[in-house]
Design a protein around this motif. Structure first.
Motif, PDB file in Angstrom:
ATOM      1  N   ARG A 140       0.903  -1.356   0.319  1.00 37.12           N
ATOM      2  CA  ARG A 140      -0.035  -0.037   0.087  1.00 37.12           C
ATOM      3  C   ARG A 140       0.945   1.181  -0.025  1.00 37.12           C
ATOM      4  O   ARG A 140       2.241   1.181   0.134  1.00 37.12           O
ATOM      5  CB  ARG A 140      -1.002   0.228   1.198  1.00 37.12           C
ATOM      6  N   THR A 141       0.231   2.600  -0.098  1.00 36.05           N
ATOM      7  CA  THR A 141       1.255   3.627  -0.160  1.00 36.05           C
ATOM      8  C   THR A 141       1.665   4.033   1.274  1.00 36.05           C
ATOM      9  O   THR A 141       1.088   3.563   2.227  1.00 36.05           O
ATOM     10  CB  THR A 141       0.312   4.805  -0.538  1.00 36.05           C
ATOM     11  N   LYS A 142       2.639   4.620   1.274  1.00 40.29           N
ATOM     12  CA  LYS A 142       2.954   4.981   2.700  1.00 40.29           C
ATOM     13  C   LYS A 142       1.993   5.818   3.474  1.00 40.29           C
ATOM     14  O   LYS A 142       1.710   5.756   4.517  1.00 40.29           O
ATOM     15  CB  LYS A 142       4.253   6.088   2.704  1.00 40.29           C
ATOM     16  N   GLU A 143       1.176   6.602   2.679  1.00 43.66           N
ATOM     17  CA  GLU A 143       0.060   7.471   3.408  1.00 43.66           C
ATOM     18  C   GLU A 143      -0.866   6.430   3.743  1.00 43.66           C
ATOM     19  O   GLU A 143      -1.453   6.726   4.899  1.00 43.66           O
ATOM     20  CB  GLU A 143      -0.619   8.590   2.270  1.00 43.66           C
ATOM     21  N   SER A 144      -1.141   5.505   3.064  1.00 43.93           N
ATOM     22  CA  SER A 144      -2.237   4.304   3.607  1.00 43.93           C
ATOM     23  C   SER A 144      -1.679   3.577   4.683  1.00 43.93           C
ATOM     24  O   SER A 144      -2.367   3.632   5.869  1.00 43.93           O
ATOM     25  CB  SER A 144      -2.483   3.423   2.555  1.00 43.93           C
ATOM     26  N   TYR A 145      -0.430   3.365   4.782  1.00 44.04           N
ATOM     27  CA  TYR A 145       0.256   2.569   6.116  1.00 44.04           C
ATOM     28  C   TYR A 145       0.050   3.470   7.316  1.00 44.04           C
ATOM     29  O   TYR A 145      -0.241   3.127   8.319  1.00 44.04           O
ATOM     30  CB  TYR A 145       1.502   2.312   5.924  1.00 44.04           C
ATOM     31  N   GLN A 146       0.303   4.820   7.053  1.00 43.62           N
ATOM     32  CA  GLN A 146       0.338   5.766   8.188  1.00 43.62           C
ATOM     33  C   GLN A 146      -1.239   6.008   8.810  1.00 43.62           C
ATOM     34  O   GLN A 146      -1.380   5.869   9.801  1.00 43.62           O
ATOM     35  CB  GLN A 146       0.791   7.304   7.720  1.00 43.62           C
ATOM     36  N   LYS A 147      -2.116   5.842   7.935  1.00 46.73           N
ATOM     37  CA  LYS A 147      -3.521   5.838   8.431  1.00 46.73           C
ATOM     38  C   LYS A 147      -3.669   4.701   9.252  1.00 46.73           C
ATOM     39  O   LYS A 147      -4.568   4.777  10.173  1.00 46.73           O
ATOM     40  CB  LYS A 147      -4.445   5.933   7.261  1.00 46.73           C
ATOM     41  N   LEU A 148      -3.505   3.603   8.766  1.00 47.04           N
ATOM     42  CA  LEU A 148      -3.642   2.341   9.396  1.00 47.04           C
ATOM     43  C   LEU A 148      -2.811   2.282  10.703  1.00 47.04           C
ATOM     44  O   LEU A 148      -3.402   1.861  11.901  1.00 47.04           O
ATOM     45  CB  LEU A 148      -3.152   1.004   8.639  1.00 47.04           C
ATOM     46  N   PHE A 149      -1.803   2.796  10.729  1.00 45.24           N
ATOM     47  CA  PHE A 149      -0.945   2.828  11.953  1.00 45.24           C
ATOM     48  C   PHE A 149      -1.806   3.888  13.119  1.00 45.24           C
ATOM     49  O   PHE A 149      -2.000   3.672  14.427  1.00 45.24           O
ATOM     50  CB  PHE A 149       0.471   3.424  11.764  1.00 45.24           C
ATOM     51  N   ASP A 150      -2.185   4.948  12.730  1.00 47.95           N
ATOM     52  CA  ASP A 150      -2.795   5.944  13.511  1.00 47.95           C
ATOM     53  C   ASP A 150      -4.070   5.449  14.002  1.00 47.95           C
ATOM     54  O   ASP A 150      -4.538   6.047  15.182  1.00 47.95           O
ATOM     55  CB  ASP A 150      -3.099   7.142  12.427  1.00 47.95           C
ATOM     56  N   ALA A 151      -4.846   4.576  13.193  1.00 52.01           N
ATOM     57  CA  ALA A 151      -6.085   4.005  13.701  1.00 52.01           C
ATOM     58  C   ALA A 151      -5.877   2.887  14.946  1.00 52.01           C
ATOM     59  O   ALA A 151      -6.443   2.271  15.419  1.00 52.01           O
ATOM     60  CB  ALA A 151      -6.676   3.201  12.628  1.00 52.01           C
ATOM     61  N   GLY A 152      -4.537   2.428  14.921  1.00 49.08           N
ATOM     62  CA  GLY A 152      -3.984   1.594  16.093  1.00 49.08           C
ATOM     63  C   GLY A 152      -3.692   0.361  15.754  1.00 49.08           C
ATOM     64  O   GLY A 152      -3.379  -0.493  16.583  1.00 49.08           O
ATOM     65  N   ALA A 153      -3.382  -0.102  14.387  1.00 49.23           N
ATOM     66  CA  ALA A 153      -2.513  -1.377  14.147  1.00 49.23           C
ATOM     67  C   ALA A 153      -1.237  -1.076  14.579  1.00 49.23           C
ATOM     68  O   ALA A 153      -0.551   0.035  14.603  1.00 49.23           O
ATOM     69  CB  ALA A 153      -2.500  -1.455  12.499  1.00 49.23           C
ATOM     70  N   ASP A 154      -0.780  -2.289  15.377  1.00 48.31           N
ATOM     71  CA  ASP A 154       0.574  -2.519  15.725  1.00 48.31           C
ATOM     72  C   ASP A 154       1.664  -2.940  14.821  1.00 48.31           C
ATOM     73  O   ASP A 154       2.863  -2.515  14.983  1.00 48.31           O
ATOM     74  CB  ASP A 154       0.410  -3.375  17.191  1.00 48.31           C
ATOM     75  N   ARG A 155       1.457  -3.990  13.977  1.00 48.26           N
ATOM     76  CA  ARG A 155       2.462  -4.723  13.343  1.00 48.26           C
ATOM     77  C   ARG A 155       1.877  -5.009  11.997  1.00 48.26           C
ATOM     78  O   ARG A 155       0.636  -4.937  11.739  1.00 48.26           O
ATOM     79  CB  ARG A 155       2.462  -6.185  14.018  1.00 48.26           C
ATOM     80  N   TYR A 156       3.053  -4.988  10.987  1.00 45.89           N
ATOM     81  CA  TYR A 156       2.600  -5.344   9.542  1.00 45.89           C
ATOM     82  C   TYR A 156       3.677  -6.475   9.037  1.00 45.89           C
ATOM     83  O   TYR A 156       4.760  -6.262   9.369  1.00 45.89           O
ATOM     84  CB  TYR A 156       2.603  -3.979   8.891  1.00 45.89           C
ATOM     85  N   LEU A 157       2.883  -7.409   8.615  1.00 45.30           N
ATOM     86  CA  LEU A 157       3.677  -8.595   8.024  1.00 45.30           C
ATOM     87  C   LEU A 157       3.784  -8.316   6.407  1.00 45.30           C
ATOM     88  O   LEU A 157       2.858  -8.496   5.798  1.00 45.30           O
ATOM     89  CB  LEU A 157       3.434  -9.825   8.679  1.00 45.30           C
ATOM     90  N   LEU A 158       4.777  -8.217   5.898  1.00 48.64           N
ATOM     91  CA  LEU A 158       4.834  -8.259   4.213  1.00 48.64           C
ATOM     92  C   LEU A 158       6.077  -8.921   3.728  1.00 48.64           C
ATOM     93  O   LEU A 158       7.262  -8.432   3.929  1.00 48.64           O
ATOM     94  CB  LEU A 158       5.082  -6.619   3.887  1.00 48.64           C
ATOM     95  N   ARG A 159       6.059 -10.017   3.457  1.00 50.04           N
ATOM     96  CA  ARG A 159       7.087 -11.132   3.082  1.00 50.04           C
ATOM     97  C   ARG A 159       7.623 -10.514   1.783  1.00 50.04           C
ATOM     98  O   ARG A 159       7.230 -10.033   0.933  1.00 50.04           O
ATOM     99  CB  ARG A 159       6.519 -12.289   2.947  1.00 50.04           C
TER     100      ARG A 159
END
Length: 344
Positions: A140-159
């Motif tokens: 996803r875009t960096k902006e998208s990742y930032q929104k998901l993080f700000d919403a409370g997501a803690d971890r992201y797995l991307l092989r």
């Protein structure tokens, strides 16, 4: 054995040394590698094994990766996606069972816009404030990742799948970008996610040299999590006739990664258990410290088929947590109720 000691001391080897260790056939050296990995793992995490509640939210995917059963071109794939209520229902089943991390995994499905995902994440975090939310939803875009993080997501797995660009091009269609995959990983880490990368062991065209390059990348990137599992072919992909990866080599790589990154969260994957009975336990005995039972609704588990003959019942299923606890206890470890964050 000097390579094992050097790896434990320095956290990295030269490429030719990684190749030597990966190709080693000396039983004493292999035993010593596993022994040192287990010692380091126990120093950091004791006998604790963390459980993650895996919720496979969608098998729609816009990508066409040649190895994947849910690739866009697979017309035989019976598609589904879970709505917010269905995802929350999975969490409500998992929480009283002891799950304190929920993993939302899926294909790259454009239905899940930032707004849709942020609403789901915020609701999970409100209802289960002591739980971690891990996402594994692709690029996803960096902006998208930032929104998901700000919403409370803690971890992201991307092989990352492979650190060799030429090898990457043999596993993915031309329009998928090797460069973008690694930019996504950098973005995730810079935003503040506990970030996971990883590879398939024994994927088509992979060489020992490629795996050594993966290990160097992992050592330098220093992820919080690493997902390593054997390649297993799917009958409706271009790689249907390829051989599966090796359980033994996968377990050796788990031991190497534990010595490289003593604090890393290291799952023993469903693929290990799918390929060999007791494979998941074998991974734990080589330095892994995470297992991910399936919390997805039973009627969709078989539809999330990245590869053939995936385990989705028995001790792999969240409802059978007692079975899983027993199998883990039998090898001298214990399932714990915890978010299971990285111990730095």
């Amino acid at each position: 054995m000097h390579l094992v000691d050097k790896l434990e001391k320095n956290g990295i080897l030269e490429k030719n040394e990684f190749i030597e260790l990966l190709a080693c056939e000396d039983a004493e050296t292999i035993r010593y590698l596993k022994e040192r990995a287990v010692k380091v793992r126990k120093e950091k995490y004791g006998e604790d094994v963390y459980i993650r509640g895996l919720i496979e939210i969608s098998n729609f995917c816009k990508n066409d990766c040649f190895y994947c059963g849910i690739r866009k071109s697979n017309e035989k794939c019976d598609r589904y996606r879970l709505n917010k209520d269905e995802i929350l229902h999975c969490c409500r089943i998992g929480y009283p069972l002891g799950f304190r991390t929920f993993v939302l995994q899926g294909g790259e499905d454009n239905h899940y816009s930032d707004n849709v995902l942020c609403d789901i994440i915020k609701t999970i975090k409100t209802e289960f404030p002591d739980c971690a939310v891990t996402l594994s939803l692709g690029e996803r875009t960096k902006e998208s990742y930032q929104k998901l993080f700000d919403a409370g997501a803690d971890r992201y797995l991307l092989r990352h799948e492979t650190a060799n660009e030429k090898h990457y091009s043999k596993l993915h269609p031309q329009k998928m970008s090797y460069k973008n995959r690694f930019e996504c990983l950098e973005n995730l880490k810079s935003i503040g996610f506990q970030t996971g990368c990883g590879l398939m062991v024994g994927s088509p065209y992979q060489t020992i040299e490629n795996i050594a390059e993966d290990l160097i990348y992992i050592a330098e990137f220093k992820p919080h999590m690493v997902g390593v599992g054997p390649f297993i072919p799917h009958s409706d992909t271009p790689f249907r006739n390829e051989s599966a990866g090796s359980v033994e080599l996968t377990c050796r790589i788990l031991s190497i990664i534990r010595l490289m990154l003593p604090n890393v969260l290291l799952p023993s994957t469903t693929a290990l258990g799918s390929l060999e009975e007791g494979g998941r336990e074998k991974g734990i005995l080589c330095g892994a410290n995470v297992v991910m039972p399936n919390l997805s609704p039973e009627n969709v588990r078989d539809k999330y088929a990245l590869y053939n003959n995936k385990l989705s019942s028995g001790a792999e299923a969240a409802e059978s947590l007692e079975l899983l606890k027993k199998s883990i206890n039998n090898i001298g470890y214990k399932i714990v109720t915890s978010r299971g964050d990285v111990k730095i």
